[in-house]
Design a protein around this motif. Structure first.
Motif, PDB file in Angstrom:
ATOM      1  N   THR A  94       0.897  -0.956   0.139  1.00  0.00           N
ATOM      2  CA  THR A  94       0.048  -0.511   0.102  1.00  0.00           C
ATOM      3  C   THR A  94       0.882   1.253   0.166  1.00  0.00           C
ATOM      4  O   THR A  94       0.429   1.819  -0.584  1.00  0.00           O
ATOM      5  N   TRP A  95       1.756   1.441   1.087  1.00  0.00           N
ATOM      6  CA  TRP A  95       2.426   2.503   1.798  1.00  0.00           C
ATOM      7  C   TRP A  95       3.871   2.273   0.885  1.00  0.00           C
ATOM      8  O   TRP A  95       5.196   1.996   1.742  1.00  0.00           O
ATOM      9  N   GLY A  96       4.714   2.585  -0.736  1.00  0.00           N
ATOM     10  CA  GLY A  96       6.107   2.291  -0.865  1.00  0.00           C
ATOM     11  C   GLY A  96       6.523   1.096  -1.130  1.00  0.00           C
ATOM     12  O   GLY A  96       8.051   1.437  -1.574  1.00  0.00           O
ATOM     13  N   ASN A 171     -11.954  -0.120   5.855  1.00  0.00           N
ATOM     14  CA  ASN A 171     -12.001   1.818   5.616  1.00  0.00           C
ATOM     15  C   ASN A 171     -12.007   1.960   3.908  1.00  0.00           C
ATOM     16  O   ASN A 171     -11.460   1.533   3.313  1.00  0.00           O
ATOM     17  N   GLU A 172     -12.408   2.729   4.171  1.00  0.00           N
ATOM     18  CA  GLU A 172     -13.045   3.564   2.032  1.00  0.00           C
ATOM     19  C   GLU A 172     -13.060   2.685   1.618  1.00  0.00           C
ATOM     20  O   GLU A 172     -12.137   1.849   0.620  1.00  0.00           O
ATOM     21  N   MET A 173     -13.755   2.450   1.857  1.00  0.00           N
ATOM     22  CA  MET A 173     -14.298   1.067   0.953  1.00  0.00           C
ATOM     23  C   MET A 173     -14.756   1.802  -0.598  1.00  0.00           C
ATOM     24  O   MET A 173     -14.759   0.329  -1.150  1.00  0.00           O
ATOM     25  N   ASP A 295     -12.604  10.045  11.603  1.00  0.00           N
ATOM     26  CA  ASP A 295     -10.832   8.941  12.006  1.00  0.00           C
ATOM     27  C   ASP A 295     -10.347   9.722  11.435  1.00  0.00           C
ATOM     28  O   ASP A 295      -9.539   8.962  11.082  1.00  0.00           O
ATOM     29  N   GLU A 296     -10.100   9.713  10.053  1.00  0.00           N
ATOM     30  CA  GLU A 296      -8.912  10.954   9.170  1.00  0.00           C
ATOM     31  C   GLU A 296      -9.487  12.043   8.899  1.00  0.00           C
ATOM     32  O   GLU A 296      -9.929  13.210   8.145  1.00  0.00           O
ATOM     33  N   TRP A 297      -8.986  13.478   9.606  1.00  0.00           N
ATOM     34  CA  TRP A 297      -8.399  14.758   8.530  1.00  0.00           C
ATOM     35  C   TRP A 297      -7.651  15.488   9.437  1.00  0.00           C
ATOM     36  O   TRP A 297      -6.383  15.044   9.889  1.00  0.00           O
ATOM     37  N   THR A 299      -4.468  18.150   7.246  1.00  0.00           N
ATOM     38  CA  THR A 299      -4.192  18.599   6.220  1.00  0.00           C
ATOM     39  C   THR A 299      -2.902  17.614   5.822  1.00  0.00           C
ATOM     40  O   THR A 299      -2.474  16.648   5.855  1.00  0.00           O
ATOM     41  N   TRP A 300      -3.543  17.687   4.250  1.00  0.00           N
ATOM     42  CA  TRP A 300      -2.697  16.403   2.692  1.00  0.00           C
ATOM     43  C   TRP A 300      -1.760  17.537   1.895  1.00  0.00           C
ATOM     44  O   TRP A 300      -2.115  18.284   1.299  1.00  0.00           O
ATOM     45  N   LEU A 301      -0.419  18.119   2.335  1.00  0.00           N
ATOM     46  CA  LEU A 301       0.469  18.748   0.872  1.00  0.00           C
ATOM     47  C   LEU A 301       1.412  17.896   0.749  1.00  0.00           C
ATOM     48  O   LEU A 301       1.733  16.712   1.059  1.00  0.00           O
ATOM     49  N   ILE A 343      -6.713  12.792  14.026  1.00  0.00           N
ATOM     50  CA  ILE A 343      -6.024  13.630  13.205  1.00  0.00           C
ATOM     51  C   ILE A 343      -4.779  12.554  12.911  1.00  0.00           C
ATOM     52  O   ILE A 343      -4.429  11.536  12.910  1.00  0.00           O
ATOM     53  N   ALA A 344      -4.525  12.891  11.123  1.00  0.00           N
ATOM     54  CA  ALA A 344      -3.836  12.483  10.212  1.00  0.00           C
ATOM     55  C   ALA A 344      -2.539  13.087  10.196  1.00  0.00           C
ATOM     56  O   ALA A 344      -2.877  13.940   9.664  1.00  0.00           O
ATOM     57  N   GLN A 345      -1.470  11.963  10.548  1.00  0.00           N
ATOM     58  CA  GLN A 345      -1.572  10.959  12.034  1.00  0.00           C
ATOM     59  C   GLN A 345      -0.252  12.385  12.683  1.00  0.00           C
ATOM     60  O   GLN A 345       0.429  12.938  12.374  1.00  0.00           O
ATOM     61  N   THR A 346      -0.242  10.876  14.060  1.00  0.00           N
ATOM     62  CA  THR A 346       0.372  11.162  14.632  1.00  0.00           C
ATOM     63  C   THR A 346       2.446  11.666  14.382  1.00  0.00           C
ATOM     64  O   THR A 346       2.312  12.199  15.243  1.00  0.00           O
TER      65      THR A 346
HETATM   66  O1  AHR Z   1      -3.817   8.967   6.110  1.00  0.00           O
HETATM   67  C1  AHR Z   1      -3.664   7.873   4.278  1.00  0.00           C
HETATM   68  C2  AHR Z   1      -4.537   7.505   4.111  1.00  0.00           C
HETATM   69  O2  AHR Z   1      -5.012   8.998   3.534  1.00  0.00           O
HETATM   70  C3  AHR Z   1      -4.583   6.311   4.763  1.00  0.00           C
HETATM   71  O3  AHR Z   1      -4.329   5.382   4.353  1.00  0.00           O
HETATM   72  C4  AHR Z   1      -6.220   6.210   3.600  1.00  0.00           C
HETATM   73  O4  AHR Z   1      -7.329   5.942   4.728  1.00  0.00           O
HETATM   74  C5  AHR Z   1      -6.766   7.955   3.625  1.00  0.00           C
HETATM   75  O5  AHR Z   1      -6.567   8.064   1.459  1.00  0.00           O
END
Ligand code: AHR
Length: 498
Positions: A94-96, A171-173, A295-297, A299-301, A343-346
């Motif tokens: 999923t991640w890299g 999650n995000e189904m 359960d996810e909020w 900034t995404w930069l 908050i995403a993420q710690t």
């Molecule tokens: O927080 C990063 C990702 O953002 C999560 O894995 C996913 O649920 C969302 O799309």
């Protein structure tokens, strides 16, 4: 500008879980950020970084969500239990595509929660898992008596059940969790929810269905209609992304005035989202007070230059602090529907509390907001009214109010007022009045601001204390009121001591 606090009106108690966090097997959040392993030279207790845990403990984190996010829908929990030497090593697709040796699993997560003094929120795998696999996980964590999973837990060194209360069903189904349609997911969710057992009547589990993202109100309504009788809450994900293209979300530290105001405008959209998603839940399920779990909020930069784009490592400036403050104000004011937020993420990922670089760590401006606001946890929300002016970049359409406020009263009658000055260049004099509250013996304040660097101010490993809260010295107390002056682009808190 006038602010009024009405002690006679409240929408309810602010659930402390609104101050929750989220930690995923993503980039350097778990590995390197929270967990370094017992053999690391970085000081640790049972593998958890002592510096990071100590800093996080100051926030009184109520609840921590794990192991994902998207990662949750590929995670098989049995890979992460038992002797570490025999745990499966695999690839985090999923991640890299990095190595995942499963050295951080259920026992380590529960140990982290123990050290932080918080509750666990485990997100189950619906994307590639089975009902049986998730039922076994609940049994492993919560079964007090004799059973195959409880025996396995004991064999792995944990006698007493952990009584994990919060369980996410996927999650995000609608996306990364399997690209499902609402009806198909809802049927699956009903099946999961039917078999996830309570093993102890005094420790009932709380089931969270995978809800919508952003403005997808139809998903919320349909899933609430079909699953509402069997779950306790629906989730919602909303990230504040300044850029309009995914490839150009915007830099964390180099942004124009226009981008700054667009960011604040998008952060403020959280209010409408909560109200509309809640309205759809109520319409779909009128006889049940389904909770909203954001359960996810955050900034995404754009990731920091030179870092792995899949690791989502971003700096964190005063602008992020304002986004956090505005969101926490909004959550508190909607505590009749928002029961939890994470908050995403710690650490080291997206809008983090803490950034680490090898053995070094720093607390971000967002960390300081969580610290300054923690008095709202479990307090009675108070209605506030603020006189505001619409502001924005010259000639740009995007306007926001210059002030954003919330207030609460704790069990001892102390009142916390949290105020954000969104203007990037003007300080604002405030005159705060109240009614229906007890007499106060003192009023003190704190302020977080970027001083000369304004919204773009941030902490670095060489200068980790650049942005830190300072006492507000300009408070003048009157009768049932006080005045103060808030610097441009700042977050202020006032404590009215009973
Ligand atoms: O927080 C990063 C990702 O953002 C999560 O894995 C996913 O649920 C969302 O799309």
């Amino acid at each position: 500008m006038l602010i009024f606090i009405n002690g006679n009106r409240s929408v309810g108690t602010i659930n402390k879980n609104i101050y929750g966090h989220f930690a995923e097997h993503l980039g350097r959040c778990i590995y390197g950020g929270l967990y370094v392993g017992e053999d690391s030279e970085i000081p640790n207790q049972n593998g958890m970084r002592t510096d990071v845990v100590n800093a996080l403990k100051e926030l009184d984190i109520p609840v921590l969500r794990w192991p994902g996010g998207c990662f949750a829908d590929t995670y098989h929990w049995q890979d992460g239990i038992g002797p570490k030497s025999s745990r499966k090593t695999l690839i985090n697709t999923t991640w890299g595509g990095v190595r995942e040796d499963n050295s951080f699993g259920t026992h380590e997560f529960m140990e982290l929660c123990r050290q932080l003094g918080c509750e666990a929120y485990i997100n189950g795998n619906v994307g590639t898992g089975t009902v049986q696999e998730m039922c076994d996980w609940v049994e492993y964590c919560n079964m007090p008596g004799v059973s195959p999973m409880a025996d396995l837990r004991r064999q792995n060194g944990q006698d007493a059940p952990w009584n994990v209360k919060y369980w996410g069903i996927g999650n995000e189904m609608w996306g990364g969790g399997g690209n499902m349609r609402a009806d198909y997911y809802s049927d699956l969710c009903r099946q999961y929810a039917s078999f996830l057992r309570d093993y102890d009547p005094s420790h009932k589990i709380y089931k969270i269905a995978s809800g919508a993202c952003d403005f997808n109100y139809d998903w919320t309504q349909r899933v609430a209609e079909l699953t509402g009788a069997l779950v306790d809450a629906l989730s919602l994900h909303y990230y504040t992304i300044p850029g309009s293209e995914w490839e150009h979300k915007g830099s964390a530290t180099k942004f124009s005035r226009e981008e700054y105001y667009i960011t604040m405008y998008k952060a403020l959209q959280m209010k409408g989202l909560i109200e509309n998603h809640t309205a759809r839940m109520r319409q779909a399920c009128p006889n049940k007070n389904l909770g909203l779990v954001i359960d996810e909020w955050g900034t995404w930069l754009d990731v920091e230059e030179g870092t792995n784009p899949h690791f989502l490592y971003q700096q964190n400036a005063m602008r992020d602090a304002l986004v956090a403050a505005v969101n926490l104000n909004i959550f508190g004011d909607h505590c009749d529907s928002v029961v939890m937020a994470n908050i995403a993420q710690t650490v080291n990922v997206l809008q983090a509390m803490i950034l680490t670089d090898g053995p070094r760590m720093l607390c971000t401006p967002t960390y300081h907001v969580f610290h300054m606001f923690k008095g709202h946890q479990g307090a009675r929300q108070l209605e506030t009214y603020a006189e505001t002016a619409l502001i924005g970049a010259d000639g740009a359409d995007c306007k926001v109010p210059n002030l954003h406020v919330s207030a609460s009263e704790d069990h001892n009658g102390n009142v916390l007022v949290t105020v954000v000055n969104l203007s990037d260049h003007s300080s604002v004099p405030v005159e705060i009045h109240w009614d229906g509250l007890s007499k106060f013996t003192s009023i003190t304040g704190q302020v977080l601001s970027g001083d000369g660097a304004g919204a773009a101010a941030y902490n670095t490993f060489d200068n980790p204390h650049q942005v830190e809260p300072k006492p507000l010295t300009n408070i003048t107390v009157g009768t049932n009121s006080f005045t103060s002056l808030l610097p441009a682009c700042s977050v202020a808190t006032f404590t009215l001591k009973a």
